[in-house]
Design a protein around this motif. Structure first.
Motif, PDB file in Angstrom:
ATOM      1  N   GLU A 107      91.182 133.143  -0.071  1.00 21.43           N
ATOM      2  CA  GLU A 107      92.117 132.135  -0.582  1.00 21.43           C
ATOM      3  C   GLU A 107      93.339 131.988   0.323  1.00 21.43           C
ATOM      4  OE1 GLU A 107      92.856 133.228  -4.669  1.00 21.43           O
ATOM      5  OE2 GLU A 107      90.833 132.639  -5.267  1.00 21.43           O
ATOM      6  N   VAL A 108      93.048 131.889   1.618  1.00 22.42           N
ATOM      7  CA  VAL A 108      94.052 131.675   2.650  1.00 22.42           C
ATOM      8  C   VAL A 108      93.591 130.460   3.447  1.00 22.42           C
ATOM      9  CG1 VAL A 108      95.155 132.646   4.709  1.00 22.42           C
ATOM     10  CG2 VAL A 108      94.547 134.156   2.805  1.00 22.42           C
ATOM     11  N   SER A 109      94.510 129.566   3.781  1.00 23.72           N
ATOM     12  CA  SER A 109      94.106 128.347   4.480  1.00 23.72           C
ATOM     13  C   SER A 109      93.509 128.655   5.846  1.00 23.72           C
ATOM     14  CB  SER A 109      95.301 127.397   4.643  1.00 23.72           C
ATOM     15  OG  SER A 109      96.154 127.851   5.668  1.00 23.72           O
ATOM     16  N   VAL A 110      92.556 127.813   6.248  1.00 21.05           N
ATOM     17  CA  VAL A 110      91.923 127.945   7.560  1.00 21.05           C
ATOM     18  C   VAL A 110      92.991 127.836   8.642  1.00 21.05           C
ATOM     19  CG1 VAL A 110      90.338 126.850   9.197  1.00 21.05           C
ATOM     20  CG2 VAL A 110      89.653 127.134   6.815  1.00 21.05           C
ATOM     21  N   LYS A 111      93.934 126.930   8.455  1.00 24.36           N
ATOM     22  CA  LYS A 111      94.996 126.717   9.441  1.00 24.36           C
ATOM     23  C   LYS A 111      95.804 128.002   9.669  1.00 24.36           C
ATOM     24  CE  LYS A 111      97.751 122.791  10.717  1.00 24.36           C
ATOM     25  NZ  LYS A 111      96.811 122.320  11.699  1.00 24.36           N
TER      26      LYS A 111
END
Length: 145
Positions: free
Chosen positions: A36-40
């Motif tokens: 639950e961490v953005s790809v960016k």
């Protein structure tokens, strides 16, 4: 000393790679979904870790990332120092040898050096494999029929 989000996410991402290691490359989107961490944000982290040789990467549809070494060869301290820089609790301990003009007469330096030693010994005591094993035990103890 406070570990930033970058340091925390880097450790989670490296642990995810250790837990899901099949020898294949793992897409950032899969790690992103599980953690639950953005790809960016993960892209920034993998850049740092790839530059120091901690990750291998392949581009393309079957591409992704995997650990460059075995999980037991990475300490938590190694990963945090790459993402956080120095783990010193006070700035005067960041230089080796200490460059502080008050070092010889400082009444608190022994405390800060001891505290720094505790931090370093603790984070360097644990490997990715140790954390992975803890996670596996946690998951297996949650098994219900």
């Amino acid at each position: 000393m406070k570990v930033s989000t970058k340091g925390r996410y880097a450790l989670r991402m490296m642990l995810d790679l250790a837990l899901h290691n099949t020898g294949e490359y793992i897409a950032l989107k899969d790690i992103s979904a599980r953690q639950e961490v953005s790809v960016k944000y993960l892209e920034q982290i993998v850049t740092m870790l790839s530059k120091v040789g901690y990750l291998k990467s392949v581009r393309g549809p079957q591409g992704g990332y995997k650990l460059a070494k075995k999980p037991e060869e990475y300490t938590v301290g190694d990963i945090l120092r790459i993402t956080e820089g120095s783990l010193a609790p006070v700035s005067c301990l960041e230089d080796e040898p200490n460059q502080c003009g008050r070092y010889e007469e400082c009444s608190t330096i022994a405390f800060w050096e001891g505290f720094y030693r505790c931090i370093t010994e603790y984070v360097d005591r644990f490997t990715l494999e140790d954390l992975a094993e803890q996670q596996r035990k946690k998951i297996s103890s949650n098994y219900v029929i």
